[in-house]
Design an enzyme around this catalytic site. Structure first.
Site, PDB file in Angstrom:
ATOM      1  N   LYS A 245       0.935  -1.017  -0.313  1.00  8.36           N
ATOM      2  CA  LYS A 245      -0.074  -0.094   0.110  1.00  8.36           C
ATOM      3  C   LYS A 245       1.176   1.358  -0.173  1.00  8.36           C
ATOM      4  CE  LYS A 245      -2.469   2.781   3.805  1.00  8.36           C
ATOM      5  NZ  LYS A 245      -1.764   4.099   3.176  1.00  8.36           N
TER       6      LYS A 245
ATOM      7  N   SER B 188       6.284   6.412  10.312  1.00  4.99           N
ATOM      8  CA  SER B 188       6.121   6.983  11.747  1.00  4.99           C
ATOM      9  C   SER B 188       6.637   5.850  12.499  1.00  4.99           C
ATOM     10  CB  SER B 188       5.101   8.139  12.374  1.00  4.99           C
ATOM     11  OG  SER B 188       3.121   6.838  11.926  1.00  4.99           O
TER      12      SER B 188
ATOM     13  N   GLU C 230      11.079   0.322   9.370  1.00  3.21           N
ATOM     14  CA  GLU C 230      12.206   1.867   8.900  1.00  3.21           C
ATOM     15  C   GLU C 230      11.818   2.606   9.312  1.00  3.21           C
ATOM     16  OE1 GLU C 230      15.097   1.772   7.671  1.00  3.21           O
ATOM     17  OE2 GLU C 230      14.482  -0.327   7.157  1.00  3.21           O
TER      18      GLU C 230
ATOM     19  N   CYS D 177      13.497  10.400   7.066  1.00  2.01           N
ATOM     20  CA  CYS D 177      13.845  10.884   7.884  1.00  2.01           C
ATOM     21  C   CYS D 177      15.238  10.501   8.235  1.00  2.01           C
ATOM     22  CB  CYS D 177      13.055   8.623   7.339  1.00  2.01           C
ATOM     23  SG  CYS D 177      14.038   7.842   6.288  1.00  2.01           S
TER      24      CYS D 177
ATOM     25  N   GLU E  13      10.748  14.905  15.790  1.00  2.00           N
ATOM     26  CA  GLU E  13      10.733  14.697  14.314  1.00  2.00           C
ATOM     27  C   GLU E  13       9.912  15.818  13.713  1.00  2.00           C
ATOM     28  OE1 GLU E  13       9.643  11.494  11.953  1.00  2.00           O
ATOM     29  OE2 GLU E  13      11.270  11.430  10.810  1.00  2.00           O
TER      30      GLU E  13
HETATM   31  P1  NAD Z   1       2.872   7.414   8.286  1.00  2.00           P
HETATM   32  O1  NAD Z   1       3.380   6.422  10.035  1.00  2.00           O
HETATM   33  O2  NAD Z   1       1.793   8.405   9.037  1.00  2.00           O
HETATM   34  O3  NAD Z   1       2.048   6.408   7.571  1.00  2.00           O
HETATM   35  C1  NAD Z   1       2.948   5.694   6.765  1.00  2.00           C
HETATM   36  C2  NAD Z   1       1.697   4.407   5.947  1.00  2.00           C
HETATM   37  O4  NAD Z   1       1.040   3.798   6.824  1.00  2.00           O
HETATM   38  C3  NAD Z   1       1.077   4.883   4.842  1.00  2.00           C
HETATM   39  O5  NAD Z   1       0.452   4.772   3.833  1.00  2.00           O
HETATM   40  C4  NAD Z   1       0.126   5.117   6.109  1.00  2.00           C
HETATM   41  O6  NAD Z   1      -1.597   5.237   5.258  1.00  2.00           O
HETATM   42  C5  NAD Z   1      -0.114   3.843   6.660  1.00  2.00           C
HETATM   43  N1  NAD Z   1      -1.035   3.549   7.754  1.00  2.00           N
HETATM   44  C6  NAD Z   1      -1.301   4.308   8.716  1.00  2.00           C
HETATM   45  N2  NAD Z   1      -1.658   4.066  10.263  1.00  2.00           N
HETATM   46  C7  NAD Z   1      -1.674   2.772  10.029  1.00  2.00           C
HETATM   47  C8  NAD Z   1      -2.013   1.439  10.661  1.00  2.00           C
HETATM   48  N3  NAD Z   1      -2.455   1.344  11.445  1.00  2.00           N
HETATM   49  N4  NAD Z   1      -1.807   0.929  10.077  1.00  2.00           N
HETATM   50  C9  NAD Z   1      -1.407   0.123   9.172  1.00  2.00           C
HETATM   51  N5  NAD Z   1      -0.400   1.193   8.025  1.00  2.00           N
HETATM   52  C10 NAD Z   1      -1.374   2.721   8.725  1.00  2.00           C
HETATM   53  O7  NAD Z   1       4.177   8.515   8.172  1.00  2.00           O
HETATM   54  P2  NAD Z   1       4.177   9.258   6.584  1.00  2.00           P
HETATM   55  O8  NAD Z   1       4.015  10.428   8.420  1.00  2.00           O
HETATM   56  O9  NAD Z   1       3.559   9.187   5.440  1.00  2.00           O
HETATM   57  O10 NAD Z   1       5.406   9.292   6.959  1.00  2.00           O
HETATM   58  C11 NAD Z   1       6.846   9.790   7.231  1.00  2.00           C
HETATM   59  C12 NAD Z   1       7.406   9.311   8.576  1.00  2.00           C
HETATM   60  O11 NAD Z   1       8.160   8.352   8.062  1.00  2.00           O
HETATM   61  C13 NAD Z   1       8.137   9.929   9.303  1.00  2.00           C
HETATM   62  O12 NAD Z   1       8.442   9.317  10.663  1.00  2.00           O
HETATM   63  C14 NAD Z   1       9.877   9.367   8.780  1.00  2.00           C
HETATM   64  O13 NAD Z   1      10.671   9.302   9.336  1.00  2.00           O
HETATM   65  C15 NAD Z   1       9.304   8.041   8.299  1.00  2.00           C
HETATM   66  N6  NAD Z   1       9.634   6.940   7.156  1.00  2.00           N
HETATM   67  C16 NAD Z   1      11.815   6.460   7.536  1.00  2.00           C
HETATM   68  C17 NAD Z   1      12.015   5.691   6.820  1.00  2.00           C
HETATM   69  C18 NAD Z   1      12.778   5.085   6.794  1.00  2.00           C
HETATM   70  O14 NAD Z   1      13.535   4.313   6.354  1.00  2.00           O
HETATM   71  N7  NAD Z   1      13.254   5.104   7.980  1.00  2.00           N
HETATM   72  C19 NAD Z   1      11.516   6.517   5.423  1.00  2.00           C
HETATM   73  C20 NAD Z   1      10.716   6.715   4.726  1.00  2.00           C
HETATM   74  C21 NAD Z   1      10.198   7.616   6.191  1.00  2.00           C
END
Ligand code: NAD
Length: 504
Positions: free
Chosen positions: A209, A262, A283, A317, A414
């Protein structure tokens, strides 16, 4: 691969006006000739789900809009996947796993990955424009980084598919089965490649997804996967909200789940799958320290600091969101940073000269503004260059805070935006202590002339990646991942492949 750090200030319009260089650098607002990217992004008005090798409407009949954050206009309607669609995707994946794909030798699987990589290269410009429109990041980033790097991940992993015996000598390597994958919005296409390429190279099938805000490039990638002739069901792509992600992660047929997003959502997912025996890689977030010593080449360091925090509007990130600067050079570094920020161009992401594009959504814009307010309220000193933001869309000027202490929220949490918190230090030990004083542990940067200091810092910093005299450099052969609340498991390199297989 060029990144923001490699670019010099762009001044042709001012030169043409015959204005002196000093005035160009220190002047208030610049006037630019726009240089818009004009390639056709080939965006359809509506995208269905990709299940079993076909585009199918969602069982509920529901769709949601994806918008361009740079002008707030609708780009396309995206299918909203629910429980029935997730079940259909896992059925299709199981059929592929039990059928042709599960039995296919690695050298045959590799051909599909090579084909996907080449088709992506063929459509690179179109993908770069579509990604920029859906996400808001500058076209020079999608064109020079996101799309070529996504293709590079498919090429790299294609090369591994028939050499798996070498990833764990003496052991037999077997696929896990079906992997459930959920990705964030900051590198939509690249995260698809990071997740799919190793999973397929190892012989797994995937249900994936994309983020709710940025689903476009994932469904365009589905077109490429179809054109590459990948057997039906090997890759299934479901757009939808967080709840769809929850269904994918919780599905009993997922042998492994791979999540990038996140820390907060990562914890929800970990709790939901605890005790199921599923393999997991996470990640998650970061709060990297970019550490500049007094013997560092300062001009080069300033470019690295700018790249570290303003690349992709700081929505990275591993962004170098905390600048730890050695006291003897702190004033000089801040002065150089201010001069450099005055020539960063903020605005239309489709303009080839734009350095800082749009924030991905109104919600994210409000979150980052909230942190800027918190920084001011807690007593840090705000500085932003004079800059004219577009009237529509979600934009922020590059932002610096000096006078930051370890206890300030902008130093601990963050932010995921173009905001740099500047903290000073006196000794190597103090730099290490301050850098490690965070719940995260994803990345760090060190700028110094001394090799011995680089070795000491990279040993003592609790971060998955430590860059020395550079920042934000990536390679598919190099494993990436975090410690502490930044997650566990690695993506990229041999280590990333080990997270997608069983050793028997
Ligand atoms: P997010 O956690 O809000 O969402 C990430 C994904 O999870 C989206 O597809 C979202 O629809 C889905 N999601 C939301 N709630 C969920 C649930 N309960 N169960 C399963 N899936 C769910 O993060 P974001 O705002 O899209 O991205 C930013 C975050 O991602 C930042 O914290 C960043 O540091 C992190 N990030 C980490 C890496 C890494 O490699 N460590 C890389 C890129 C981004």
């Amino acid at each position: 691969m060029p990144t923001l750090a490699d670019k010099k200030p762009n001044r042709p319009a001012q030169r043409a006006q015959g204005r002196p260089a000093a005035e160009l650098i220190f002047g208030d607002l610049w006037e630019y000739d726009p240089a818009p990217e004009t390639a056709d992004p080939k965006i359809k008005s509506r995208y269905d789900l990709f299940i079993g090798g076909k585009f199918v409407p969602p069982a509920s009949g529901k769709y949601f809009d994806t918008i361009n954050p740079a002008n707030e206009t609708k780009l396309a309607e995206m299918a909203l996947a629910g429980a029935d669609d997730v079940a259909a995707a896992y059925r299709a994946a199981q059929k592929a796993q039990d059928g042709a794909w599960g039995k296919m030798p690695g050298k045959e699987r590799a051909k599909y990955l090579y084909r996907i990589a080449r088709l992506l290269q063929d459509r690179a410009r179109e993908f770069a424009v579509a990604e920029t429109m859906d996400n808001g990041k500058p076209i020079k980033e999608t064109r020079d980084f996101d799309v070529p790097m996504a293709a590079a991940h498919f090429f790299y992993h294609a090369g591994w598919a028939d050499k798996l015996a070498y990833i764990a000598p003496g052991r037999r390597v077997a696929p896990l089965g079906i992997v459930g994958q959920v990705i964030p919005w900051n590198f939509p296409l690249l995260m698809m490649a990071w997740k799919l390429a190793p999973a397929l190279a190892m012989g797994n099938c995937a249900v994936i997804k994309p983020a709710t805000n940025t689903p476009l490039s994932a469904l365009k990638l589905a077109e490429i996967i179809q054109d590459a002739g990948l057997p039906p069901g090997v890759v299934n792509i479901l757009s939808g909200p967080g709840s769809t992600g929850g269904l994918i992660m919780a599905h009993p047929q997922a042998a492994k789940i791979a999540f990038t997003g996140s820390t907060e959502v990562g914890k929800v997912i970990m709790r939901s799958v605890a005790g199921t025996g599923k393999r997991m890689t996470m990640e998650l977030g970061g709060k990297a320290a970019n550490i500049v010593f007094d013997d560092a080449p300062l001009d080069q360091a300033v470019e690295g600091i700018v790249n570290g925090i303003f690349f992709n509007q700081g929505q990275v990130c591993c962004a170098g969101s905390r600048l730890l600067v050695h006291e003897p050079v702190a004033d000089a570094v801040v002065a150089k940073l201010r001069h450099r920020l005055k020539v960063l161009r903020v605005g239309d992401p489709l303009d080839k000269n734009t350095d800082v594009g749009a924030i991905v959504s109104r919600d994210q814009l409000e979150t980052v503004r909230g942190y800027i307010d918190a920084g001011v309220q807690e007593g840090a000193k705000l500085w932003q260059p004079p800059c004219r933001l577009p009237a529509k869309g979600f934009f922020l000027p590059p932002t610096l805070f000096t006078g930051v202490t370890q206890s300030h929220r902008i130093a601990r949490e963050e932010i995921f935006g173009p905001v740099l918190a500047i903290i000073t230090f006196r000794t190597v030990e103090e730099a290490i202590e301050k850098a490690n004083n965070t719940e995260y542990g994803l990345s760090a940067g060190v700028w110094t002339d001394k090799g011995s200091r680089i070795l000491k810092m990279s040993t003592e910093l609790k971060a998955g990646v430590v860059w020395a005299n550079t920042f934000n450099k990536f390679d598919p052969a190099s494993p990436f991942g975090g410690y502490k609340e930044s997650g566990f498991g690695r993506e990229g390199g041999r280590q990333g492949l080990l997270d997608y297989c069983k050793l028997v």
